[in-house]
Write a protein that holds these residues in place. Sequence first.
Motif, PDB file in Angstrom:
ATOM      1  N   ILE A  39       3.525   2.222   8.198  1.00 34.88           N
ATOM      2  CA  ILE A  39       2.968   0.986   7.647  1.00 34.88           C
ATOM      3  C   ILE A  39       3.322  -0.178   8.551  1.00 34.88           C
ATOM      4  O   ILE A  39       4.496  -0.407   8.866  1.00 34.88           O
ATOM      5  CB  ILE A  39       3.487   0.754   6.213  1.00 34.88           C
ATOM      6  N   THR A  45      -0.468  -4.171   2.556  1.00 29.47           N
ATOM      7  CA  THR A  45      -0.814  -2.752   2.522  1.00 29.47           C
ATOM      8  C   THR A  45      -0.874  -2.302   1.068  1.00 29.47           C
ATOM      9  O   THR A  45       0.033  -2.598   0.287  1.00 29.47           O
ATOM     10  CB  THR A  45       0.238  -1.915   3.281  1.00 29.47           C
ATOM     11  N   ILE A 202       3.929  -4.469   0.611  1.00 28.22           N
ATOM     12  CA  ILE A 202       3.357  -3.188   0.192  1.00 28.22           C
ATOM     13  C   ILE A 202       3.171  -3.269  -1.316  1.00 28.22           C
ATOM     14  O   ILE A 202       4.135  -3.530  -2.051  1.00 28.22           O
ATOM     15  CB  ILE A 202       4.267  -2.004   0.556  1.00 28.22           C
ATOM     16  N   CYS A 214      -6.534  -6.099   1.031  1.00 25.55           N
ATOM     17  CA  CYS A 214      -5.451  -5.629   1.896  1.00 25.55           C
ATOM     18  C   CYS A 214      -5.986  -5.167   3.249  1.00 25.55           C
ATOM     19  O   CYS A 214      -7.141  -4.766   3.377  1.00 25.55           O
ATOM     20  CB  CYS A 214      -4.690  -4.499   1.210  1.00 25.55           C
ATOM     21  N   GLU A 216      -4.800  -2.588   4.977  1.00 25.62           N
ATOM     22  CA  GLU A 216      -4.798  -1.120   5.039  1.00 25.62           C
ATOM     23  C   GLU A 216      -4.632  -0.581   3.624  1.00 25.62           C
ATOM     24  O   GLU A 216      -3.888  -1.128   2.815  1.00 25.62           O
ATOM     25  CB  GLU A 216      -3.644  -0.628   5.909  1.00 25.62           C
ATOM     26  N   GLN A 228      -6.747   7.275   4.470  1.00 20.42           N
ATOM     27  CA  GLN A 228      -6.262   5.917   4.701  1.00 20.42           C
ATOM     28  C   GLN A 228      -7.228   5.196   5.632  1.00 20.42           C
ATOM     29  O   GLN A 228      -8.050   5.813   6.315  1.00 20.42           O
ATOM     30  CB  GLN A 228      -4.876   5.945   5.336  1.00 20.42           C
TER      31      GLN A 228
END
Length: 591
Positions: A39, A45, A202, A214, A216, A228
């Motif tokens: 990450i 994320t 996160i 976000c 990712e 992902q």
Amino acid sequence: MIDTQENYVVVAKHLRQIFPAAVKKSPDICALQDLNIAIKAGQLTALVGPDGAGKTTFLRLIAGLYQPSAGSLEVLGIDVAKHPQQIQDRISYMPQRFGLYEDLSIQENLNLYADLHGVPKKERKERFARLLAITDLTQFTARPAGKLSGGMKQKLGLACTLVRSPELLLLDEPSVGVDPLSRRDLWQIIQQLVAEENLSVIISTAYMDEAERCAEVYVMYEGQILTQGNPEALSEQVRGLTWQAKPPKDMKARLLQSHLLDLPAYITDAVPKGDVVRFITTAQYPQLAPEHLPAQTQVEARPPELEDAFMLFLHQAQRKANSESMISNGDVDPLIQASSLADPANAQPIIAVKDLVRKFGDFTAVASTSFDVQRGEIFGLLGPNGAGKTTTFRMLCGLLPASSGTLEVAGVNLRYARAEARRKIGYVSQKFALYSNLTVLDNLKFFGGAYGLSGKKLSLQIEKALHQFELNPHAKSGDLPNGFKQRLSMAAALLHQPEIVFLDEPTSGIDPLARRAFWYTIGELANHGMTIIITTHFMEEAEYCDRIAIQDAGKVLALGTPKQVRLQAGLEQAHDMNSAFIAIVEQARRH
């Protein structure tokens, strides 16, 4: 293998987390299995996935609260297994149920968490002022936390989490149970922190519109990463499979939804959105033939969204388990049948509310509210936290007497015969209200008996409930995932075949796939003539309702079909109920 680099805040390699079984001789629980993930720093994320996917377990591992069972996990370049305290000194973690001290004021809670985290006295004044400003809590610092609305509690929880300036912020579903205005404010705070402080965040979330914000997105399922990528790249994977259909003039959208979901070879997902049904076709049959649709149904392609991709990924993962739907098509009769309910052709409203008022001392929680609900209707009662909708709900259920006004439910005046009215209704509370230490079967036996069922009739209704809601009779109720807890609550509420069922935020805290299944069940009940009264903070769920009422400060601000409410807000787009809700509430507050 993933190479560790300085621009990664979290690096996991072949990570596994196993928990011992709660019951002897049962297999251990593998919460995470062979997880490989890296990450990036300085970005938002998202972790998304159904209940039991491993999102919370992974966040707790990152926070150094668990020791990994196998594999390796580095956070900020530190080995979690060797130095968990070093990580905890540099990160902040806000769990789903953040521990505010309700007897302490907002300022006292901030002081307490600053003491716990060792924040120097000289840094506190400026830090507190900034946090109170961005959370819009400055004028409420003396108010006890227990007196705050749900949205304000979440914002205070976030402020307490950030009393020190962390290098990594972990948020476990921070917006569950809060209204759209509070959710918008919460996300403005988070995005501001990322932009201004280059903070790494996160977040696990059940809202796909939040995941779309976000950089990712990681889709988790049964302790693994299904896929992902950034939201745009994930959405592209369903291009050519996303459609919307406008039903014939006399057909409700939810009936067309049921028709489409009865075509599993051709349809992956279908959900009502205003006057249309948005659906996803299968890769094998990307385009529906006209004979698969009711006559005069209008179909057109639409751009793919992240939620489409998410539903496709999960349905593909669950197809082998045959769990796309909560409703089973077996040989057992459904728990609720049309013949068991009163005549749906009866034109009299099943609920009639006129000039309803509820006061608590000098405080007016509900002020002169009036509306009717028709038999077989899905009626949504919406509003921000503290709007008075729970008080209204409790009066409708006969759990709270009205101060004045008239209220009739199933032909019974609730001011004089609440016990008689309660025999005709079922109720599912916002929080799991069954007995956690009892099995599923024992809970159903207890509540069936409480509703006056016994002998063969009780046994038959329990058999139907277990089958229809796919429940394990011997499972301990408190150990069930949230989605299955809601299934059990619904099953218990329907055992006595009520005419009306009241659902108080039934989908709060459960994942999108479980919400779909839950709403499919609700739609089927309404199709059989049952009346559904529901509160929800998921504005997309308002589109399932035949009519909705938006309430704030104890008053009804808008009443009508979802389309009529959007028009009142000056917003016609079917996908924009969230904006319509915010506009209507803010317009009323300005006046």
